[in-house]
Design an enzyme around this catalytic site. Structure first.
Site, short mmCIF file in Angstrom:
data_model
loop_
_atom_site.label_atom_id
_atom_site.label_comp_id
_atom_site.label_asym_id
_atom_site.label_seq_id
_atom_site.Cartn_x
_atom_site.Cartn_y
_atom_site.Cartn_z
CB SER A 54 32.01 24.22 57.40
OG SER A 54 32.16 24.05 55.99
CB SER B 111 30.99 21.38 54.69
OG SER B 111 31.87 21.07 55.73
CE LYS C 46 31.34 27.07 53.92
NZ LYS C 46 31.58 25.62 53.78
#
Length: 492
Positions: free
Chosen positions: A154, A178, A79
């Protein structure tokens, strides 16, 4: 060699150890898939092909010399909130579009030490603030199950790369759901560990008292392999807990489902907005666990209505503090031709931050301002303690707590949900972060539109092994985690 992306982490590890294929061949396979498929999915912000191949060659040499770890030579996607030395680290924001990190986050450094090969950095909601990965600067990542839908957020890019077989596993972060919500939307397994289990050093902060990194993969077994690398104390992170780390892979069969007491909060299954298909699939998965010997126990979690307002006072308050460093002076985006220092600050921040980030900074700054601090922020922290106590009381009578991971399946891209609608979609995940508990998402079927549905299991502190074990055994008895989107079946 065309089906390497269909192998589990264990199968990939064994294949490399037995020289059925090399790390370079495996890495090239994924890089070809990325080049072919990611134009549709749009999951990667940065693909590090040259570095990945160099790491793969080093991994092959280590394997040949007998110096390999279990995961040496396996590709991974990070990420884009984890700092990576010499590679752009954006946190999904225009504010950091030109930021090249001078160091590695601990999670990244541990991955390198284990011999993992970094394929690249993946898209996300800006500064991890959002639930759709419709990024205003880097574009919308698509859900591999239906490209007209979001992958969640997210950590939507992390979910999409695994669901599209563009990486065998990925790192994610979870501040209010997330990891679990995008795992649910994309039909994956995703674990949010206990707060303090995984180092936050080098992970760009959103809400420091709730941020936690974790693994995202197809199965609990695959997640366990990555957790063995990610977990552990880190002296560079003052919130990292000095506690012995389990061997999550060895413990996959360590918890007996037979006799396991699963708490069913009646408030969770009466939430307004809970989709009928989601409720049905979650209840079917619980029935399956009951058939396997689990005992379902109805419980009360009386603080449910307080989750959303409490979270959306504390998290923005911490965000407003954490993001004040992005001022156009030291690094990151700087506006052109500022007339004075105040103009530099104002335009750099208003041009560099997207709408949702600005909204949360404003809410947080208001909640912390003189005259409102006691009325809002302090009160929210007191309610946070009540939420924690609510869970601890429940764990006196049950081993784990079950819930949907999200009230609906994946939204359509461009659905333009209001902030309130978006925040209410986090109803099932927020409390886990407020209380610092571990929780896991497991895929348990599909809705009428063939979009994945997820079951969330919440554990007591430090029970990651138990959660992985329960889901692993559920996955031995079901095949939802093996289902693949059509786009994932495309060969490079």
């Amino acid at each position: 060699m065309s089906d390497l992306h269909r192998l589990s982490i264990r199968e990939l590890s064994e294949g490399l150890a037995q020289a059925k294929f090399s790390s370079r061949e495996l890495t090239e396979h994924y890089l070809k898939r990325i080049a072919k498929i990611d134009t549709q999915v749009q999951s990667y912000i940065t693909v590090t092909a040259e570095q990945a191949l160099a790491q793969a060659d080093a991994a092959d040499a280590a394997i040949k010399a007998g110096h390999a770890t279990t995961l040496t030579g396996l590709p991974i996607a990070h990420k884009d909130i984890f700092c990576t030395q010499g590679i752009k680290t954006t946190a999904g924001s225009k504010m950091l579009d030109n930021f090249i990190s001078p160091y590695d986050a601990t999670v990244v450094a541990k991955g390198k030490a284990a011999g993992l090969v970094t394929l690249g950095k993946v898209n996300m909601d800006e500064f991890a603030m959002g639930s759709t990965s419709e990024n205003p600067h880097f574009g919308s990542t698509k859900n591999p199950w239906n490209l007209e839908h979001v992958p969640g957020g997210s950590s939507g890019g992390s979910a999409a790369v695994v669901a599209a077989d563009l990486a065998p596993f990925a790192t994610g972060t979870d501040t209010g759901g997330s990891i679990r919500q995008p795992a649910s939307f994309c039909g994956l397994t995703g674990l949010k560990p206990t707060y303090g289990r995984v180092s936050r050093f080098g992970m760009i902060a959103y809400a420091s008292s709730m941020d936690q990194g974790g693994p995202m993969a197809r199965s609990a077994e695959d997640c366990a392999y990555l957790m063995n690398v990610m977990a552990g104390h880190d002296a560079k992170d003052s919130t990292s807990v000095q506690k012995e780390v389990d061997d999550y892979v060895s413990n996959l069969n360590g918890t007996s489902v037979k006799g396991l007491r699963i708490g069913i909060p009646k408030q969770y299954f009466n939430v307004q907005g809970l989709d009928a298909d989601v409720k049905a699939r979650v209840e079917e998965s619980l029935k399956k666990l009951e058939e396997m010997g689990a005992i379902l126990v109805e419980i009360d979690l009386n603080m449910t209505e307080a989750y959303v307002p409490t979270y959306y006072l504390i998290a923005p308050a911490e965000a407003s503090s954490n993001l004040q460093r992005f001022d156009g002076v030291r690094y990151g985006y700087r506006c052109e031709n500022p007339v004075d220092l105040m103009d530099l600050y104002k335009r750099s921040r208003s041009e560099g931050f997207g709408t949702e980030v600005q909204r949360r900074i404003l809410i947080g700054t208001y909640a912390l301002s003189a005259g409102y601090y006691d009325a809002y922020y302090v009160k929210a922290q007191k309610v946070r303690r009540l939420i924690q106590q609510d869970f601890l009381k429940a764990f006196e009578s049950v081993d784990v707590i079950a819930a949907p991971s999200a009230p609906t399946t994946a939204y359509k891209i461009g659905a333009n949900l209001s902030p309130t609608e978006m925040y209410l979609g986090d109803i099932y995940t927020l409390a886990v972060n407020l209380a610092g508990l571990p929780a896991i998402n497991a895929p348990v079927g599909f809705d009428k539109n063939n979009l994945p549905v997820g079951l969330q299991l919440i554990g007591n502190y430090w029970s990651e092994s138990q959660l992985l074990s329960v889901v692993h055994q559920y996955q031995q008895a079901t095949d939802w985690h093996t289902k693949r989107a059509a786009i994932a079946e495309e060969n490079a």
